[in-house]
Motif scaffolding. Structure first.
Motif, PDB file in Angstrom:
ATOM      1  N   MET A   1     -10.132  15.601  11.312  1.00 32.62           N
ATOM      2  CA  MET A   1      -8.739  15.585  11.203  1.00 32.62           C
ATOM      3  C   MET A   1      -8.774  17.004   9.768  1.00 32.62           C
ATOM      4  SD  MET A   1      -5.587  13.478   9.070  1.00 32.62           S
ATOM      5  CE  MET A   1      -5.010  12.781  10.229  1.00 32.62           C
ATOM      6  N   SER A   2      -7.878  18.214   9.662  1.00 27.96           N
ATOM      7  CA  SER A   2      -8.116  18.828   8.900  1.00 27.96           C
ATOM      8  C   SER A   2      -7.625  18.331   7.023  1.00 27.96           C
ATOM      9  CB  SER A   2      -8.152  20.489   8.820  1.00 27.96           C
ATOM     10  OG  SER A   2      -6.846  20.335   8.887  1.00 27.96           O
ATOM     11  N   ILE A   3      -7.658  18.972   6.107  1.00 31.88           N
ATOM     12  CA  ILE A   3      -7.348  19.659   4.792  1.00 31.88           C
ATOM     13  C   ILE A   3      -6.087  19.108   5.581  1.00 31.88           C
ATOM     14  CG2 ILE A   3      -6.777  19.697   2.567  1.00 31.88           C
ATOM     15  CD1 ILE A   3      -9.229  18.540   3.250  1.00 31.88           C
ATOM     16  N   ALA A   4      -5.693  20.477   5.552  1.00 32.55           N
ATOM     17  CA  ALA A   4      -5.009  20.811   5.633  1.00 32.55           C
ATOM     18  C   ALA A   4      -3.676  20.282   6.908  1.00 32.55           C
ATOM     19  CB  ALA A   4      -4.158  22.669   7.064  1.00 32.55           C
ATOM     20  N   MET A  15       3.392   7.161   2.629  1.00 34.74           N
ATOM     21  CA  MET A  15       2.342   7.481   2.639  1.00 34.74           C
ATOM     22  C   MET A  15       1.675   6.118   4.230  1.00 34.74           C
ATOM     23  SD  MET A  15      -1.008   9.553   0.738  1.00 34.74           S
ATOM     24  CE  MET A  15      -2.253   9.745   2.056  1.00 34.74           C
ATOM     25  N   GLY A  16       1.318   6.264   4.614  1.00 31.91           N
ATOM     26  CA  GLY A  16       0.880   5.382   5.474  1.00 31.91           C
ATOM     27  C   GLY A  16      -0.538   4.716   4.706  1.00 31.91           C
ATOM     28  N   PHE A  17      -0.573   3.714   6.010  1.00 23.31           N
ATOM     29  CA  PHE A  17      -2.567   2.714   5.728  1.00 23.31           C
ATOM     30  C   PHE A  17      -3.491   4.084   6.250  1.00 23.31           C
ATOM     31  CE2 PHE A  17      -6.813   1.122   6.946  1.00 23.31           C
ATOM     32  CZ  PHE A  17      -6.668   0.550   5.808  1.00 23.31           C
ATOM     33  N   GLU A  18      -3.284   4.743   7.205  1.00 25.41           N
ATOM     34  CA  GLU A  18      -4.500   5.623   8.750  1.00 25.41           C
ATOM     35  C   GLU A  18      -3.654   7.059   7.498  1.00 25.41           C
ATOM     36  OE1 GLU A  18      -3.036   6.091  12.633  1.00 25.41           O
ATOM     37  OE2 GLU A  18      -3.633   3.655  12.902  1.00 25.41           O
ATOM     38  N   GLU A  19      -3.539   7.332   7.147  1.00 24.80           N
ATOM     39  CA  GLU A  19      -3.128   8.147   6.049  1.00 24.80           C
ATOM     40  C   GLU A  19      -3.823   8.488   4.554  1.00 24.80           C
ATOM     41  OE1 GLU A  19       1.084  11.365   6.538  1.00 24.80           O
ATOM     42  OE2 GLU A  19       1.488   8.490   5.933  1.00 24.80           O
ATOM     43  N   LEU A  20      -3.482   7.165   4.386  1.00 26.83           N
ATOM     44  CA  LEU A  20      -5.029   6.771   3.012  1.00 26.83           C
ATOM     45  C   LEU A  20      -6.066   6.824   3.290  1.00 26.83           C
ATOM     46  CD1 LEU A  20      -2.778   4.323   1.100  1.00 26.83           C
ATOM     47  CD2 LEU A  20      -3.445   6.480   0.030  1.00 26.83           C
ATOM     48  N   ALA A  22      -7.475   8.869   5.856  1.00 25.63           N
ATOM     49  CA  ALA A  22      -7.779  10.452   6.231  1.00 25.63           C
ATOM     50  C   ALA A  22      -8.244  10.705   4.985  1.00 25.63           C
ATOM     51  CB  ALA A  22      -7.288  10.234   7.368  1.00 25.63           C
ATOM     52  N   PHE A  23      -7.272  10.145   3.764  1.00 30.67           N
ATOM     53  CA  PHE A  23      -7.490  11.267   3.107  1.00 30.67           C
ATOM     54  C   PHE A  23      -8.448  10.952   2.290  1.00 30.67           C
ATOM     55  CE2 PHE A  23      -6.714  11.291  -2.072  1.00 30.67           C
ATOM     56  CZ  PHE A  23      -6.454  12.536  -1.991  1.00 30.67           C
ATOM     57  N   LEU A  24      -8.433   9.726   2.010  1.00 31.20           N
ATOM     58  CA  LEU A  24     -10.005   9.388   1.218  1.00 31.20           C
ATOM     59  C   LEU A  24     -11.369   9.948   2.321  1.00 31.20           C
ATOM     60  CD1 LEU A  24      -9.412   5.400   0.676  1.00 31.20           C
ATOM     61  CD2 LEU A  24      -9.961   7.344  -0.610  1.00 31.20           C
ATOM     62  N   PHE A  25     -11.357  10.004   3.008  1.00 28.23           N
ATOM     63  CA  PHE A  25     -12.320   9.816   4.345  1.00 28.23           C
ATOM     64  C   PHE A  25     -12.475  11.465   3.501  1.00 28.23           C
ATOM     65  CE2 PHE A  25     -11.741   6.607   7.770  1.00 28.23           C
ATOM     66  CZ  PHE A  25     -12.854   5.688   6.790  1.00 28.23           C
ATOM     67  N   ALA A  26     -11.731  12.105   4.230  1.00 20.43           N
ATOM     68  CA  ALA A  26     -11.082  14.221   4.050  1.00 20.43           C
ATOM     69  C   ALA A  26     -12.154  14.517   2.277  1.00 20.43           C
ATOM     70  CB  ALA A  26     -10.578  14.389   3.959  1.00 20.43           C
ATOM     71  N   GLU A  27     -11.908  13.318   1.606  1.00 17.98           N
ATOM     72  CA  GLU A  27     -12.519  13.627   0.294  1.00 17.98           C
ATOM     73  C   GLU A  27     -13.952  13.347  -0.171  1.00 17.98           C
ATOM     74  OE1 GLU A  27     -13.104  12.041  -4.250  1.00 17.98           O
ATOM     75  OE2 GLU A  27     -11.914  10.433  -2.793  1.00 17.98           O
ATOM     76  N   VAL A  28     -14.113  13.022   0.586  1.00 18.01           N
ATOM     77  CA  VAL A  28     -15.674  12.133   0.817  1.00 18.01           C
ATOM     78  C   VAL A  28     -16.399  13.441   1.833  1.00 18.01           C
ATOM     79  CG1 VAL A  28     -15.660   9.358  -0.116  1.00 18.01           C
ATOM     80  CG2 VAL A  28     -15.766  10.142   2.430  1.00 18.01           C
ATOM     81  N   ARG A  29     -16.551  13.659   2.721  1.00 19.12           N
ATOM     82  CA  ARG A  29     -16.404  14.868   3.904  1.00 19.12           C
ATOM     83  C   ARG A  29     -16.563  16.100   2.794  1.00 19.12           C
ATOM     84  NH1 ARG A  29     -13.525  14.064   7.256  1.00 19.12           N
ATOM     85  NH2 ARG A  29     -11.928  16.054   7.421  1.00 19.12           N
ATOM     86  N   ALA A  30     -15.482  16.737   2.122  1.00 18.84           N
ATOM     87  CA  ALA A  30     -16.036  17.489   1.116  1.00 18.84           C
ATOM     88  C   ALA A  30     -16.899  17.325   0.753  1.00 18.84           C
ATOM     89  CB  ALA A  30     -14.958  17.432  -0.062  1.00 18.84           C
ATOM     90  N   LEU A  31     -17.355  16.281  -0.094  1.00 18.14           N
ATOM     91  CA  LEU A  31     -18.510  15.445  -0.947  1.00 18.14           C
ATOM     92  C   LEU A  31     -19.851  16.044   0.225  1.00 18.14           C
ATOM     93  CD1 LEU A  31     -17.677  12.629  -3.020  1.00 18.14           C
ATOM     94  CD2 LEU A  31     -18.508  15.476  -3.524  1.00 18.14           C
ATOM     95  N   ILE A 108     -10.890  -0.817   2.381  1.00 21.04           N
ATOM     96  CA  ILE A 108      -9.901  -0.230   1.689  1.00 21.04           C
ATOM     97  C   ILE A 108      -8.766  -0.829   1.785  1.00 21.04           C
ATOM     98  CG2 ILE A 108      -8.147   2.004   1.880  1.00 21.04           C
ATOM     99  CD1 ILE A 108     -10.643   3.502   3.914  1.00 21.04           C
ATOM    100  N   GLU A 109      -8.294  -1.441   0.324  1.00 18.01           N
ATOM    101  CA  GLU A 109      -7.121  -2.806   0.020  1.00 18.01           C
ATOM    102  C   GLU A 109      -6.257  -1.405  -0.494  1.00 18.01           C
ATOM    103  OE1 GLU A 109      -6.914  -6.144  -1.580  1.00 18.01           O
ATOM    104  OE2 GLU A 109      -8.896  -5.968  -1.734  1.00 18.01           O
ATOM    105  N   VAL A 110      -4.841  -1.884   0.277  1.00 20.23           N
ATOM    106  CA  VAL A 110      -3.772  -1.398  -0.929  1.00 20.23           C
ATOM    107  C   VAL A 110      -3.866  -2.237  -2.390  1.00 20.23           C
ATOM    108  CG1 VAL A 110      -1.297  -0.227  -1.234  1.00 20.23           C
ATOM    109  CG2 VAL A 110      -3.033   0.479   1.198  1.00 20.23           C
ATOM    110  N   LEU A 111      -3.264  -2.231  -3.034  1.00 21.41           N
ATOM    111  CA  LEU A 111      -3.265  -2.783  -4.334  1.00 21.41           C
ATOM    112  C   LEU A 111      -2.166  -3.764  -4.677  1.00 21.41           C
ATOM    113  CD1 LEU A 111      -6.269  -2.725  -6.866  1.00 21.41           C
ATOM    114  CD2 LEU A 111      -5.744  -4.151  -4.657  1.00 21.41           C
TER     115      LEU A 111
END
Length: 175
Positions: A1-4, A15-20, A22-31, A108-111
């Motif tokens: 999944m791309s940033i776009a 935002m659903g759990f899968e989107e969250l 994907a967001f976290l995975f995209a952040e660490v992929r950028a690192l 990953i846990e939504v608090l």
């Protein structure tokens, strides 16, 4: 999944759990990819980035303004300054060559969810390779994410480093 693909129309549902995830995975992929400009786009301009220290009683410090921290940037400007120094080799703390990293996220846990604000926690492990040596760091992160705009943004980041007996400078890409 791309940033776009992480950008959402203003009328998008929560935002659903899968989107969250994907967001976290995209952040660490950028690192991991050393894509600093993309990594910075994950942060709100007022986002503090804090890694508290463990005190002599094995308790985390609670006040980054008055107690020791392993890392503290009060807002995105501090994070941008760190990235500038990494990119331009203008810091004695810069690791040259930059280590190759691989981040792993789990638990990953939504608090909580309140309106467009999501608070979450997750565990992480980072392997880094430099000078023919592999190091590992692990811990737990706590994020607050604002989903009100076209792209989710991290508005608060706290990173608890669990293996804080380290033998070299730790930087944003290690965690």
């Amino acid at each position: 999944m791309s940033i776009a693909t992480l950008e959402r129309p203003e009328t998008a549902p929560a935002m659903g759990f899968e989107e969250l995830q994907a967001f976290l995975f995209a952040e660490v992929r950028a690192l991991d990819d050393r894509d600093w400009d993309t990594w910075l786009t994950f942060y709100h301009k007022d986002c503090p980035f804090w890694m508290p220290a463990w005190d002599d009683y094995d308790t985390l410090t609670e006040d980054p303004q008055n107690e020791m921290s392993l890392m503290f940037y009060p807002n995105k400007q501090g994070i941008e300054d760190r990235v500038f120094r990494i990119k331009t080799d203008r810091s004695s703390a810069t690791s040259l060559p930059e280590p190759r990293t691989n981040h792993y996220l789990s638990g990953i846990e939504v608090l909580s969810r309140e309106g467009s604000e999501i608070k979450l926690r997750f565990n992480w492990q980072t392997l880094s390779y430099r000078y023919s040596k592999t190091d590992q760091h692990w811990g737990t992160s706590f994020y607050t994410i604002d989903t009100s705009g076209p792209k989710p943004l991290i508005t608060d980041k706290k990173v608890v480093l669990k293996n804080d007996h380290i033998h070299h400078v730790i930087d944003v890409y290690h965690i």
